[in-house]
Write a protein that holds these residues in place. Sequence first.
Motif, PDB file in Angstrom:
ATOM      1  N   VAL A  28      -8.352  -8.063   2.530  1.00 48.52           N
ATOM      2  CA  VAL A  28      -7.091  -7.260   2.510  1.00 48.52           C
ATOM      3  C   VAL A  28      -6.658  -6.817   3.946  1.00 48.52           C
ATOM      4  CG1 VAL A  28      -6.273  -5.162   1.466  1.00 48.52           C
ATOM      5  CG2 VAL A  28      -7.853  -6.490   0.115  1.00 48.52           C
ATOM      6  N   ALA A  75      -3.824   8.661  14.983  1.00 50.86           N
ATOM      7  CA  ALA A  75      -5.007   9.629  15.124  1.00 50.86           C
ATOM      8  C   ALA A  75      -5.506   9.772  13.418  1.00 50.86           C
ATOM      9  CB  ALA A  75      -4.671  10.757  15.536  1.00 50.86           C
ATOM     10  N   THR A  76      -6.684  10.750  13.365  1.00 57.91           N
ATOM     11  CA  THR A  76      -6.950  10.899  11.985  1.00 57.91           C
ATOM     12  C   THR A  76      -5.775  11.799  11.267  1.00 57.91           C
ATOM     13  OG1 THR A  76      -9.288  10.779  12.613  1.00 57.91           O
ATOM     14  CG2 THR A  76      -8.773  11.883  10.559  1.00 57.91           C
ATOM     15  N   VAL A  77      -5.319  11.361  10.062  1.00 57.46           N
ATOM     16  CA  VAL A  77      -4.208  12.094   9.530  1.00 57.46           C
ATOM     17  C   VAL A  77      -4.831  13.254   8.688  1.00 57.46           C
ATOM     18  CG1 VAL A  77      -2.008  11.745   8.197  1.00 57.46           C
ATOM     19  CG2 VAL A  77      -3.260   9.732   9.599  1.00 57.46           C
ATOM     20  N   TYR A 119      -5.985   3.947  -6.706  1.00 55.80           N
ATOM     21  CA  TYR A 119      -6.455   5.085  -6.929  1.00 55.80           C
ATOM     22  C   TYR A 119      -5.883   6.128  -7.787  1.00 55.80           C
ATOM     23  CZ  TYR A 119      -8.650   3.553  -2.565  1.00 55.80           C
ATOM     24  OH  TYR A 119      -9.441   2.744  -1.568  1.00 55.80           O
ATOM     25  N   GLY A 138       0.752  -1.109   0.155  1.00 56.02           N
ATOM     26  CA  GLY A 138       0.105   0.096  -0.010  1.00 56.02           C
ATOM     27  C   GLY A 138       0.781   1.376  -0.044  1.00 56.02           C
ATOM     28  N   GLY A 153       0.683  -5.004  -7.973  1.00 56.04           N
ATOM     29  CA  GLY A 153       0.140  -6.345  -7.697  1.00 56.04           C
ATOM     30  C   GLY A 153      -0.808  -6.237  -6.381  1.00 56.04           C
ATOM     31  N   SER A 154      -1.340  -7.502  -6.048  1.00 55.32           N
ATOM     32  CA  SER A 154      -2.306  -7.471  -4.826  1.00 55.32           C
ATOM     33  C   SER A 154      -1.597  -8.201  -3.574  1.00 55.32           C
ATOM     34  CB  SER A 154      -3.603  -8.166  -5.277  1.00 55.32           C
ATOM     35  OG  SER A 154      -4.373  -8.110  -4.057  1.00 55.32           O
ATOM     36  N   ALA A 206       0.106  -0.285  11.144  1.00 53.31           N
ATOM     37  CA  ALA A 206      -0.618   1.001  11.201  1.00 53.31           C
ATOM     38  C   ALA A 206      -2.047   0.640  11.246  1.00 53.31           C
ATOM     39  CB  ALA A 206      -0.374   1.741  10.182  1.00 53.31           C
ATOM     40  N   LEU A 213      -3.098  -9.720  -1.913  1.00 51.06           N
ATOM     41  CA  LEU A 213      -4.109 -11.365  -1.792  1.00 51.06           C
ATOM     42  C   LEU A 213      -3.203 -12.131  -2.879  1.00 51.06           C
ATOM     43  CD1 LEU A 213      -7.621  -9.958  -1.864  1.00 51.06           C
ATOM     44  CD2 LEU A 213      -6.037 -10.413  -0.007  1.00 51.06           C
ATOM     45  N   LEU A 248       4.640  -2.896  -2.756  1.00 49.74           N
ATOM     46  CA  LEU A 248       3.438  -3.713  -3.591  1.00 49.74           C
ATOM     47  C   LEU A 248       2.419  -3.028  -3.330  1.00 49.74           C
ATOM     48  CD1 LEU A 248       2.753  -6.214  -4.845  1.00 49.74           C
ATOM     49  CD2 LEU A 248       2.178  -7.237  -2.647  1.00 49.74           C
ATOM     50  N   ALA A 265      -1.406  -1.646   3.138  1.00 47.25           N
ATOM     51  CA  ALA A 265      -2.465  -1.949   2.098  1.00 47.25           C
ATOM     52  C   ALA A 265      -3.552  -2.062   3.035  1.00 47.25           C
ATOM     53  CB  ALA A 265      -2.037  -2.976   1.226  1.00 47.25           C
ATOM     54  N   GLY A 266      -4.748  -1.385   2.376  1.00 40.63           N
ATOM     55  CA  GLY A 266      -6.031  -1.771   2.971  1.00 40.63           C
ATOM     56  C   GLY A 266      -7.123  -1.068   2.269  1.00 40.63           C
ATOM     57  N   ARG A 272      -6.054  12.473  -0.175  1.00 40.62           N
ATOM     58  CA  ARG A 272      -7.325  12.266   0.434  1.00 40.62           C
ATOM     59  C   ARG A 272      -8.252  13.154   0.980  1.00 40.62           C
ATOM     60  NH1 ARG A 272      -7.259   7.191   4.627  1.00 40.62           N
ATOM     61  NH2 ARG A 272      -9.348   7.678   4.280  1.00 40.62           N
ATOM     62  N   TYR A 308      -2.127   7.325   0.535  1.00 38.28           N
ATOM     63  CA  TYR A 308      -1.833   8.549   1.217  1.00 38.28           C
ATOM     64  C   TYR A 308      -0.527   8.656   2.221  1.00 38.28           C
ATOM     65  CZ  TYR A 308      -3.381  12.682   3.956  1.00 38.28           C
ATOM     66  OH  TYR A 308      -3.414  13.870   4.831  1.00 38.28           O
ATOM     67  N   ASN A 352      -1.490  -2.179  -5.647  1.00 32.18           N
ATOM     68  CA  ASN A 352      -2.500  -2.559  -6.706  1.00 32.18           C
ATOM     69  C   ASN A 352      -2.896  -1.275  -7.524  1.00 32.18           C
ATOM     70  OD1 ASN A 352      -4.549  -1.606  -5.066  1.00 32.18           O
ATOM     71  ND2 ASN A 352      -5.570  -3.555  -5.355  1.00 32.18           N
TER      72      ASN A 352
HETATM   73  N1  LIG Z   1      -5.078   7.970   6.776  1.00 36.75           N
HETATM   74  C1  LIG Z   1      -5.562   7.834   8.287  1.00 36.75           C
HETATM   75  O1  LIG Z   1      -6.102   8.741   8.857  1.00 36.75           O
HETATM   76  C2  LIG Z   1      -5.052   6.641   8.892  1.00 36.75           C
HETATM   77  C3  LIG Z   1      -5.289   6.381  10.345  1.00 36.75           C
HETATM   78  C4  LIG Z   1      -5.248   5.298  10.823  1.00 36.75           C
HETATM   79  C5  LIG Z   1      -4.809   4.125  10.075  1.00 36.75           C
HETATM   80  N2  LIG Z   1      -4.655   4.346   9.010  1.00 36.75           N
HETATM   81  C6  LIG Z   1      -4.007   3.245   8.332  1.00 36.75           C
HETATM   82  O2  LIG Z   1      -2.904   3.403   7.300  1.00 36.75           O
HETATM   83  C7  LIG Z   1      -2.811   2.386   6.219  1.00 36.75           C
HETATM   84  C8  LIG Z   1      -2.730   3.511   4.886  1.00 36.75           C
HETATM   85  O3  LIG Z   1      -3.841   4.308   4.877  1.00 36.75           O
HETATM   86  P1  LIG Z   1      -3.899   5.590   3.874  1.00 36.75           P
HETATM   87  O4  LIG Z   1      -4.640   6.729   4.465  1.00 36.75           O
HETATM   88  O5  LIG Z   1      -2.519   5.730   3.091  1.00 36.75           O
HETATM   89  O6  LIG Z   1      -5.051   4.977   2.833  1.00 36.75           O
HETATM   90  P2  LIG Z   1      -4.972   4.733   1.206  1.00 36.75           P
HETATM   91  O7  LIG Z   1      -6.371   4.377   0.592  1.00 36.75           O
HETATM   92  O8  LIG Z   1      -4.391   6.041   0.740  1.00 36.75           O
HETATM   93  O9  LIG Z   1      -3.919   3.762   0.886  1.00 36.75           O
HETATM   94  C9  LIG Z   1      -4.054   2.233   0.798  1.00 36.75           C
HETATM   95  C10 LIG Z   1      -3.356   1.662  -0.406  1.00 36.75           C
HETATM   96  O10 LIG Z   1      -3.450   0.130  -0.240  1.00 36.75           O
HETATM   97  C11 LIG Z   1      -3.646  -0.025  -1.703  1.00 36.75           C
HETATM   98  N3  LIG Z   1      -4.185  -1.130  -1.851  1.00 36.75           N
HETATM   99  C12 LIG Z   1      -5.704  -1.473  -1.674  1.00 36.75           C
HETATM  100  N4  LIG Z   1      -5.926  -2.726  -1.720  1.00 36.75           N
HETATM  101  C13 LIG Z   1      -4.709  -3.495  -2.175  1.00 36.75           C
HETATM  102  C14 LIG Z   1      -4.407  -4.682  -2.384  1.00 36.75           C
HETATM  103  N5  LIG Z   1      -5.215  -5.784  -2.548  1.00 36.75           N
HETATM  104  N6  LIG Z   1      -2.979  -5.112  -2.770  1.00 36.75           N
HETATM  105  C15 LIG Z   1      -2.321  -3.945  -2.834  1.00 36.75           C
HETATM  106  N7  LIG Z   1      -2.439  -2.792  -2.458  1.00 36.75           N
HETATM  107  C16 LIG Z   1      -3.720  -2.439  -2.248  1.00 36.75           C
HETATM  108  C17 LIG Z   1      -4.261   1.169  -2.541  1.00 36.75           C
HETATM  109  O11 LIG Z   1      -4.196   1.264  -3.691  1.00 36.75           O
HETATM  110  C18 LIG Z   1      -3.708   2.413  -1.662  1.00 36.75           C
HETATM  111  O12 LIG Z   1      -2.474   2.887  -2.329  1.00 36.75           O
HETATM  112  C19 LIG Z   1      -4.213   1.791   6.207  1.00 36.75           C
HETATM  113  O13 LIG Z   1      -3.637   0.325   6.753  1.00 36.75           O
HETATM  114  C20 LIG Z   1      -4.955   2.345   7.274  1.00 36.75           C
HETATM  115  O14 LIG Z   1      -5.808   1.547   8.031  1.00 36.75           O
HETATM  116  C21 LIG Z   1      -4.809   5.410   8.161  1.00 36.75           C
END
Ligand SMILES: NC(=O)c1ccc[n+]([C@@H]2O[C@H](COP(=O)([O-])OP(=O)(O)OC[C@H]3O[C@@H](n4cnc5c(N)ncnc54)[C@H](O)[C@@H]3O)[C@@H](O)[C@H]2O)c1
Length: 314
Positions: free
Chosen positions: A98, A169-171, A39, A11, A58-59, A119, A61, A34, A80-81, A179, A15, A36
């Motif tokens: 995921v 916390a909320t980023v 976005y 992932g 790739g994924s 995280a 999974l 890694l 990733a999530g 985002r 963001y 996929n």
């Molecule tokens: N942004 C926040 O406020 C926040 C707060 C707490 C925790 N988190 C955690 O931080 C992590 C990243 O969050 P983020 O804000 O960057 O979100 P995001 O959605 O920007 O990033 C997630 C990334 O995972 C990738 N992804 C999704 N499914 C996938 C798969 N099957 N295989 C490979 N890649 C895959 C997406 O393409 C994306 O680039 C997450 O685990 C989230 O739970 C974020």
Amino acid sequence: MTKKFNIFITGGAGYIGSMLVTDLVKIGHVVTVLDNLTYTKNSLSHLKKKKNFKLIVGSVLNKTLMKKLIRNQDFVIPLAGLVGAPLCDKYPKLAKSVNLSSIIFIRKCLKKSQKVIFATTNSGYGIGKKNKFCTEKSKLNPISLYGRTKVKAEKEIMKFKNSISFRLATVFGKSYRMRTDLLVNNFVWEAMKSKKLILFEPHFRRNYIHVKDIVQVFIFAINNFNRLRSNVYNVGLSSANLTKLSLAKKIKKKIKNLKIEINNNKNDPDKRDYFVSNKKIEKKGFKAVFTIENGITELLKTYKSSKFKILNNY
Ligand SMILES: NC(=O)c1ccc[n+]([C@@H]2O[C@H](COP(=O)([O-])OP(=O)(O)OC[C@H]3O[C@@H](n4cnc5c(N)ncnc54)[C@H](O)[C@@H]3O)[C@@H](O)[C@H]2O)c1
């Protein structure tokens, strides 16, 4: 001189990931991502000529691929999530695979000497007790499917000794993969666009942190892993345990003609209302520094730029 590591980030185009990967590559670590690219295809394109960076599309999974990629890494950072409650409610099966199954798989692949930094969200605390700080010892009470998958994933990853979990916390703030669904980012966007913020449950309080501080806490964990490992830490800006109303008022200071309205007939589906204590990580030597005011100014500048395109999670 800082030791250079092999670091695998799932992932990493997201963001948080795109900001973290950029700094880790700059430091000189050998970083493999890694993702996929759900976005955007461009969030890491500024790194494509760097010799110490590799992007695999790739994924998580794909178990064969994951096994191969984890094998020679010093650190694994699973980001990733399907992130956020609305997205997980829309794709519940995929969210479980995921956000949870892939983490269980990572744990099974790890050798004892490898290290993992996870995280998760502090929304696992659900509704806090009024005027009480949630510490890492507080009971986890996640309301959403998103929160539940993340709480279970943390429990799984913490069975591995060489692990750290950050409850974020909320980023907020600018990133290569922007985002606008995150609360501060969203309020600033709405305020700028419509000059009006309609708040429901305006007294609901939560903690915030700038994405640059998130990058710093991961770097801190890499450099101080043995002092921090086998533990979970709340990570937020301690001066920013704010209600929605106080956040809106901070935005109004920068957008003078902003109207703030209260809607008493709507409920917040997220039900997040809590103070979070970040003392545990602060005692280890990390403190978040980027203020909400810094973030609001930066976001306004970003949104006003002609290059800015809105890319949401759902
Ligand atoms: N942004 C926040 O406020 C926040 C707060 C707490 C925790 N988190 C955690 O931080 C992590 C990243 O969050 P983020 O804000 O960057 O979100 P995001 O959605 O920007 O990033 C997630 C990334 O995972 C990738 N992804 C999704 N499914 C996938 C798969 N099957 N295989 C490979 N890649 C895959 C997406 O393409 C994306 O680039 C997450 O685990 C989230 O739970 C974020």
